[in-house]
Structures are given as C-alpha cells and as structure tokens.
Design an enzyme around this catalytic site. Sequence first.
Site, PDB file in Angstrom:
ATOM      1  CB  THR A  72     -39.357  44.864  78.816  1.00  0.00           C
ATOM      2  OG1 THR A  72     -38.737  43.542  78.663  1.00  0.00           O
ATOM      3  CG2 THR A  72     -39.084  45.843  77.580  1.00  0.00           C
ATOM      4  CD  GLN A 179     -34.192  35.444  85.743  1.00  0.00           C
ATOM      5  OE1 GLN A 179     -34.574  34.504  86.607  1.00  0.00           O
ATOM      6  NE2 GLN A 179     -34.890  35.586  84.659  1.00  0.00           N
ATOM      7  CB  SER A 197     -40.179  40.676  86.119  1.00  0.00           C
ATOM      8  OG  SER A 197     -41.162  39.966  85.349  1.00  0.00           O
ATOM      9  N   GLY A 198     -43.042  40.526  87.514  1.00  0.00           N
ATOM     10  CA  GLY A 198     -44.255  39.729  88.201  1.00  0.00           C
ATOM     11  C   GLY A 198     -44.100  38.198  88.106  1.00  0.00           C
ATOM     12  CB  THR A 237     -56.384  53.186  84.464  1.00  0.00           C
ATOM     13  OG1 THR A 237     -56.841  54.306  83.915  1.00  0.00           O
ATOM     14  CG2 THR A 237     -57.057  52.512  85.323  1.00  0.00           C
ATOM     15  CB  CYS A 323     -35.310  37.602  75.911  1.00  0.00           C
ATOM     16  SG  CYS A 323     -36.182  37.555  77.508  1.00  0.00           S
TER      17      CYS A 323
END
Length: 382
Positions: A72, A179, A197-198, A237, A323
């Site tokens: 996002t 995806q 995205s992780g 950080t 979502c």
Amino acid sequence: MNIYMDYQATTPCDKRVVDEMLPYFTEKFGNPHSGHGMGLEANDAVDDSRRKIADLVKANDPREVIFTSGATESNNLAIRGAVHYYKSERKKIITSTIEHKCVLETCRSLQSEGYQVVFAPVLSNGIVDMDFLKKEIDDNTILVSIMSVNNEIGTIQPIKEISKLCREHGVLFHTDAAQAVGTIEVDAGDVDLMSVSGHKIYGPKGVGALYVRIKPRIRLTPLFFGGGQERGIRSGTLPVPLCVGLGKACEIAKNEMVQESRRLTDMKNYFIDKILSRLEKVYLNGDRERRIPGCLNFSFEGVEGESVMLGMPEVCISSGSACTSASLEPSYVLKAISIREDLAHCSLRIGLGRFTTFEEVEYVSDKIIETVTRLRNMSPLW
C-alpha cells in the site's frame, strides 16, 4: 481443524524466514544507520536483503530497491511520488478498473489536484483491453499503473506489451506486483516502478519494497520527510528484522518458484476439473490459462458465497478481496469482467499455496460440492 486456502489475502511466514529474522530482534539489534560495529552489522544485513530482492525481480542494481511498510505504501509512493515530482503539462494518469483499492483510491485522490484519471476496462477474461490502452496513451499521459496479477481472479496482465507502449510515448510505467513476485517470473527491466509485499510471499507483515529505476533515473517526491534514508525517498529507521525476513523470503522464492509452480498447477487443474464436472452452472472467473496457479475464483449460481463459507467453517477461504471484505457490495473486480451482479454475490476465491497439500485440495473440493448441492436443494429459487 482449519484448512487454510486464502493465500492471496496473506501467507504464513515460512519458518526459514522466521529463523533468519530472530537474531535481529535481540542479538543483532543495531540501528542500520549508526556508524558503530553493531550498526554496520545491521546495515550489512539490510544490504544483503536488498540484493536478494533485486535478484528476484531482476533489478540491475540493489540500490533500486527501496524498503517500505508494504505494498500500500509502495503503490502510494510510486504513483503520488512520480506525479508530484514530474509536474508538467501532462495531466493524464491511466490505470485499470480491477486494480487494488490502494491504487484506485490514490489515483482518485489525484483527480482533486487537477489530474485526469482514465480507468482502462478489462476484457471478460480479466485481461486489460490493450486496444483501449493504445488509444488512450498519448502525449498528455504522465503515468500508467497496471497490476501484474489480479488479487481476486489471479489473471496475469501483459506487462511487456504495456511496457513497450509506454516507452513509445515516453510515459512512466508502474506495476503493483504484490501478487506476482515470487509466484511468476517478473522483470524490473520492463517497468520504471514496481511494488512488492512481504506477507504475500511467506515473509513478515509490515514490510515491502518499491523498485525505482536508476538508469534512466526515476525521481520521486517523498510521502513524508525525515533523515533522508533510502536514497532520500523513504525516511525512517529501517526495521532490520523485517527487511531480513523479506530478503530471505525472496531468496527462497527464487530457488523454489519453478518446482512450486508445477505443483500448484497440477492441484489447480485438478480442482477446476473436479468442480466443473461435478456441479452445474458453475463459472470460473478469469482466464483459465493466463492466471497464477494458486488463485481460483468460482461463481456458483443459486447460492451466496458467504453461505457456502458458513457451511464449511473449517475451511479458510474468502468471498472476495480481504481489503474490501467489510463491504456488502458485490466485487468491483467481478463487475468489471461483466459478471452478473447475482453471480458476483455467488463467488468464492480459493487460494492454494506453499503449504497446501493434495489431501486438502481433495477435502475442500468435496466439501464445496457437498455444501453447494445442499444449499441448492434447500433453495426454493433453485
């Protein structure tokens, strides 16, 4: 007993990823932006992860990988950052009608700043209408944002073809590849900006990445300001354990993607053939071949998708995108591919993944057939 088949919503963190992350919470906890020994150790770990992500997406330079909090943020940074930096006479942004909400809403927010947003339609198979794109991309277009793979129906978009079109007109091209990365081959050389995205690739939640091309250099206006980390594009950080986890997830995906794709393809084909042969008036949404192997979306005429889910509570699947799950409206993705509104309410998304077994596929397919048959038998309309 719970059987998880919602891999497009999120994936479990691979134990190998967790093991790689753990030391960076307690033993190697240095700030990667500090100049002392522990800081340098943490920075080395971040850079190693950056290389692993770059390898997976085929980036030429690890410095092109910018860490973010997830797809996002990456999508917002790519779209808003590019449009705000390259302020010019060009005022048109092109995206598709089936993008993730974070892309659609970001583009809509730019309309209030005077930008024209064009929503390209998709064909009934879920593939973007290339004839429409060819007509709309012009000298007034600043950015095109088309996802690599759709999160609801799993269709794969013609990224190389869109890339060629954008370059012919000198237009920036961004793709939301959340995806796609780790599931199919992606090539950063085809785009200017790519979101990762992780938690979609068996990595941790709360971390993602944005590929930002260096040659020719793409510049972005930051979303927020601070110490100038990440090439001045994304201050803050870095969460070293999460960065390490994303890197390890990408390394595993690169090594295992081909064999995993074959395994999932076999299960996908078995699942589709079984459902379509045992139930009448069932529709597979999206192109059967041009889709990632782990994403299936069916509409079952005469039964609500939510009712099927309630009828088999031990199976974790969804009736649409996670979502937009709070909405009672039918899926905008299914509406975009011209699925009737009643059928859109009758849809289920089934996500197969790394830890799905054939026994689970057998069980869930039987359970869906049994539940749909039972609900239809109870329905006066059916």
